[in-house]
Scaffold this active site. Structure first.
Site, short mmCIF file in Angstrom:
data_model
loop_
_atom_site.label_atom_id
_atom_site.label_comp_id
_atom_site.label_asym_id
_atom_site.label_seq_id
_atom_site.Cartn_x
_atom_site.Cartn_y
_atom_site.Cartn_z
N LYS A 1 0.82 -1.22 0.00
CA LYS A 1 0.00 0.00 0.00
C LYS A 1 0.85 1.26 0.00
CE LYS A 1 -2.33 -0.68 3.82
NZ LYS A 1 -1.74 -1.92 4.32
N ARG B 1 -9.05 0.94 9.27
CA ARG B 1 -8.60 -0.43 9.51
C ARG B 1 -9.62 -1.22 10.32
NH1 ARG B 1 -2.67 0.83 9.28
NH2 ARG B 1 -1.54 -1.13 9.21
N ARG C 1 11.85 -5.55 3.84
CA ARG C 1 11.44 -4.14 3.75
C ARG C 1 12.35 -3.24 4.59
NH1 ARG C 1 5.37 -1.95 4.41
NH2 ARG C 1 5.48 -2.49 6.61
N ARG D 1 11.79 -1.62 10.30
CA ARG D 1 10.84 -1.25 11.36
C ARG D 1 10.73 -2.39 12.35
NH1 ARG D 1 5.64 0.73 8.09
NH2 ARG D 1 4.68 -0.59 9.67
N ARG E 1 0.32 -9.02 13.19
CA ARG E 1 -0.35 -7.98 12.39
C ARG E 1 -1.29 -8.61 11.35
NH1 ARG E 1 4.25 -4.32 10.14
NH2 ARG E 1 2.55 -2.97 9.48
P1 AMP Z 1 1.26 0.91 8.97
O1 AMP Z 1 2.49 1.68 8.72
O2 AMP Z 1 0.08 1.43 8.21
O3 AMP Z 1 1.45 -0.57 8.77
O4 AMP Z 1 0.89 1.12 10.51
C1 AMP Z 1 1.78 0.72 11.54
C2 AMP Z 1 1.05 0.57 12.85
O5 AMP Z 1 0.43 1.82 13.21
C3 AMP Z 1 -0.08 -0.44 12.86
O6 AMP Z 1 0.37 -1.77 13.06
C4 AMP Z 1 -0.92 0.07 14.03
O7 AMP Z 1 -0.32 -0.25 15.27
C5 AMP Z 1 -0.82 1.59 13.84
N1 AMP Z 1 -1.89 2.09 12.94
C6 AMP Z 1 -1.74 2.70 11.73
N2 AMP Z 1 -2.92 3.01 11.20
C7 AMP Z 1 -3.87 2.57 12.07
C8 AMP Z 1 -5.29 2.57 12.06
N3 AMP Z 1 -6.01 3.08 11.04
N4 AMP Z 1 -5.92 2.02 13.14
C9 AMP Z 1 -5.23 1.52 14.18
N5 AMP Z 1 -3.90 1.45 14.22
C10 AMP Z 1 -3.21 1.99 13.19
#
Ligand code: AMP
Length: 210
Positions: free
Chosen positions: A13, A88, A123, A156, A167
């Site tokens: 994404k 999400r 990554r 990360r 996740r």
């Molecule tokens: P991402 O970079 O989008 O994979 O987000 C990394 C982490 O941020 C996720 O595993 C969640 O802990 C938190 N996070 C990001 N976006 C959301 C969301 N819309 N709702 C809840 N947690 C989020």
């Protein structure tokens, strides 16, 4: 155009959002990047989110909904935006609807769990600007250095294999039901994630224009 990119963590994404953002000249809004930025600067929101994020769990809905409300109110969102990583959960999608935000298209990038687990281990992200790279599929020009801002590329914490599995579980339970939610609204397009980034981009652009 107001677009949501759906898909499991590691489905690509972030990378796709960057490319499409440039093509369509609309900003990408990544809740993950906003939270990581808050963590770096040590704000209260960042500290609140840290334990959830490190464990591969979702940050509470009220926190991310607050982030999105604030971000969408900014001027650069007037002509549209790409949401990467939001919503999400069903309550987050409902909150977006209740804000009066009318989404044009929801693109779901489908990738098998086993492919994702392999991908995530390669990554790397820029610790300065958040741009994302891959040791095999999207190498930077210079190893370990961001092409865009010369920042350092790091793995990360939540890309480690055990956290990735957690996740993915959260994704299937909390996020996947959104496919049904947006399909009922007639907005969902499913795109099979390809091994070549450009091929997936073409499929996404075709779905957006359809
Ligand atoms: P991402 O970079 O989008 O994979 O987000 C990394 C982490 O941020 C996720 O595993 C969640 O802990 C938190 N996070 C990001 N976006 C959301 C969301 N819309 N709702 C809840 N947690 C989020």
């Amino acid at each position: 155009m107001k677009i949501i990119l759906l898909g499991a963590p590691g489905a690509g994404k972030g990378t796709q959002a960057e490319v499409i953002s440039e093509r369509l000249q609309i900003p990408t809004i990544s809740t993950g990047n906003i939270i990581r930025e808050a963590l770096k600067t040590g704000t209260e929101m960042g500290l609140k989110a840290k334990s959830f994020m490190d464990a591969g769990q979702l940050v509470p809905d009220d926190v991310v909904i607050g982030i999105i409300k604030e971000r969408l109110a900014k001027d650069d969102c007037q002509n549209g935006f790409i949401l990467d990583g939001f919503p999400r959960t069903i309550p987050q999608a409902e909150a977006l609807d209740n804000m009066g935000v009318v989404i044009d298209k929801v693109i779901d990038i489908e990738v098998k769990d086993e492919t994702i687990i392999n991908r995530m281990s390669g990554r790397r992200v820029c610790e300065k600007c958040g741009a994302s790279y891959h040791l095999e599929h999207k190498k930077p020009s210079v190893d370990g250095v961001c092409d865009k801002c010369a920042g350092t590329l790091v793995q990360r914490k939540d890309d480690h294999p055990d956290t990735v599995k957690a996740r993915l579980e959260v994704y299937h339970k909390e996020t996947e039901p959104l496919k049904d939610y947006y399909s009922k609204q007639g907005k969902l397009a499913i795109v099979e994630g390809q091994s070549e980034i450009e091929e997936t981009t073409s499929l996404i652009l075709a779905a957006i224009e359809a």
